[in-house]
Enzyme design. Sequence first.
Site, PDB file in Angstrom:
ATOM      1  N   CYS A 118      -0.268  38.974 -13.811  1.00  0.00           N
ATOM      2  CA  CYS A 118      -1.123  38.254 -14.755  1.00  0.00           C
ATOM      3  C   CYS A 118      -0.413  37.869 -16.048  1.00  0.00           C
ATOM      4  CB  CYS A 118      -2.372  39.071 -15.063  1.00  0.00           C
ATOM      5  SG  CYS A 118      -3.423  39.354 -13.616  1.00  0.00           S
ATOM      6  N   HIS A 246      -5.264  36.694 -21.858  1.00  0.00           N
ATOM      7  CA  HIS A 246      -5.463  36.667 -20.410  1.00  0.00           C
ATOM      8  C   HIS A 246      -6.911  37.020 -20.099  1.00  0.00           C
ATOM      9  CE1 HIS A 246      -5.367  37.487 -16.232  1.00  0.00           C
ATOM     10  NE2 HIS A 246      -5.372  38.805 -16.362  1.00  0.00           N
ATOM     11  N   ASN A 276     -11.086  36.136 -13.258  1.00  0.00           N
ATOM     12  CA  ASN A 276      -9.678  36.422 -13.536  1.00  0.00           C
ATOM     13  C   ASN A 276      -8.824  35.628 -12.557  1.00  0.00           C
ATOM     14  OD1 ASN A 276      -7.088  37.513 -13.683  1.00  0.00           O
ATOM     15  ND2 ASN A 276      -7.768  39.623 -13.847  1.00  0.00           N
TER      16      ASN A 276
END
Length: 330
Positions: A118, A246, A276
Site C-alpha cells: 500500500c 493512504h 482500500n
Amino acid sequence: MSAARGGRAGAVVTGVGTCLPETVVDNDEVSRHLDTDHAWIHSRTGIERRRRVSPGTTTGDLAVTAGAAALKSAGRDDCDLVLLATTTPDRRCPATAPRVASRLGLRAAAAFDLSAVCSGFVYGLSVASAMITAGTCDRALVIGADVYSSIVDPDDRGTAVVFGDGAGAVLLERGDTGDPGAVLHTELGSDGTGDELITIPPDGAYLTMRGSDVYTRAVTTMAESARSTAAHAGWDLADVDAFVGHQANLRILTSVAKRLRLPPERVVSNIADVANTAAASIPLALADAAAQGRIGSGDRLLLTAFGGGLTWGSAAVVWSGAEPVQDQRS
C-alpha cells in the site's frame, strides 16, 4: 531514507488520471457471504462500497487506462519511464509495466514494477522524482494499480470487506522546485520485523492481515513520517492545505490527522466510495479531491502511506492544478 530536492532542478506533477471498474459492490452485497452487516463494516472502516473488476480484467488493464488518462490530463502522448506500483501483477514473470508501456504506445520507454504494497505509489513517486532530478529521464508515468479481489478470501471478514480494485496515475516531468506541481521532498522507510502483519503466506493463496496490530503501527508511523516530511519541505503543519493519506481505514486517517493537529476539512477521504485500493489509493484520492475542487493550484499537499513489509512513505507536493481524467472499464 530521504530524497530531498536540492537546488532548482526537480520533478513536477503535470497530470493525474484514474481507472475504476464499473461494478460497484456495496456493504449489503458483501455481507451476504459473511457474518456481518453494513453498520458493522461502516463503523469500523468508513467503507460503504467498493469496485470489483469483471472476470478476465487484470491489473495491467486498469493500469493502461489510468496511465492513458494521466497522459491526457497533462496533454502529453509520450514519456520515457513507466513505473507500476502493484502487489497483483498480471504474471509472476515478467513484470507488468513493460506490457503496459507497450499498450500505451511507449515502446522505447524504460518500464518496471515496484512492490511496496500500500506504500507503493509513494515509493514510485519518490523513485521517479529522483530519476528525473538525476537526469536519468525527463518524463515519468507513475501508476498505482491493484486487483485485490484476486488475492482476498471472499469468506474472510477481516479482508473481504476492506479492499477494492482500481488504478491511479500521475505524470511527472522535469521542472523547477518553484513550479506548480513540484515534488519538494519524499521520505521512505521500512521495518521487516513486521512482515507477518500483512502477508500472503508462502503456502497460501490469500492475503492475511492482523488488523489491530496494523492499526497501531500505521497511526504512529504515518504521523511520524508525515511530520518529518513536512519539516524537511520547510512547512509548518499548519501550512498544509490538504492531507492525502493512504485510504486504508477511516479510523486510521482520522487518528493520524488528530496527531498532526489537522482539522477534518483538510483531510482528503474517498474510502467510503472505493474502499482500500492499495497502491491506487493516493492517486485516486488526489483525482477525486481535484475534481471536487478540494485542492487547487499552489496548495500544499502532504501525502503519506503505510503498507505491508512493513513499508511507509510520505511526500510534500505543491499541487499543479492539473485537471484529472477519470475513466472506467468493465
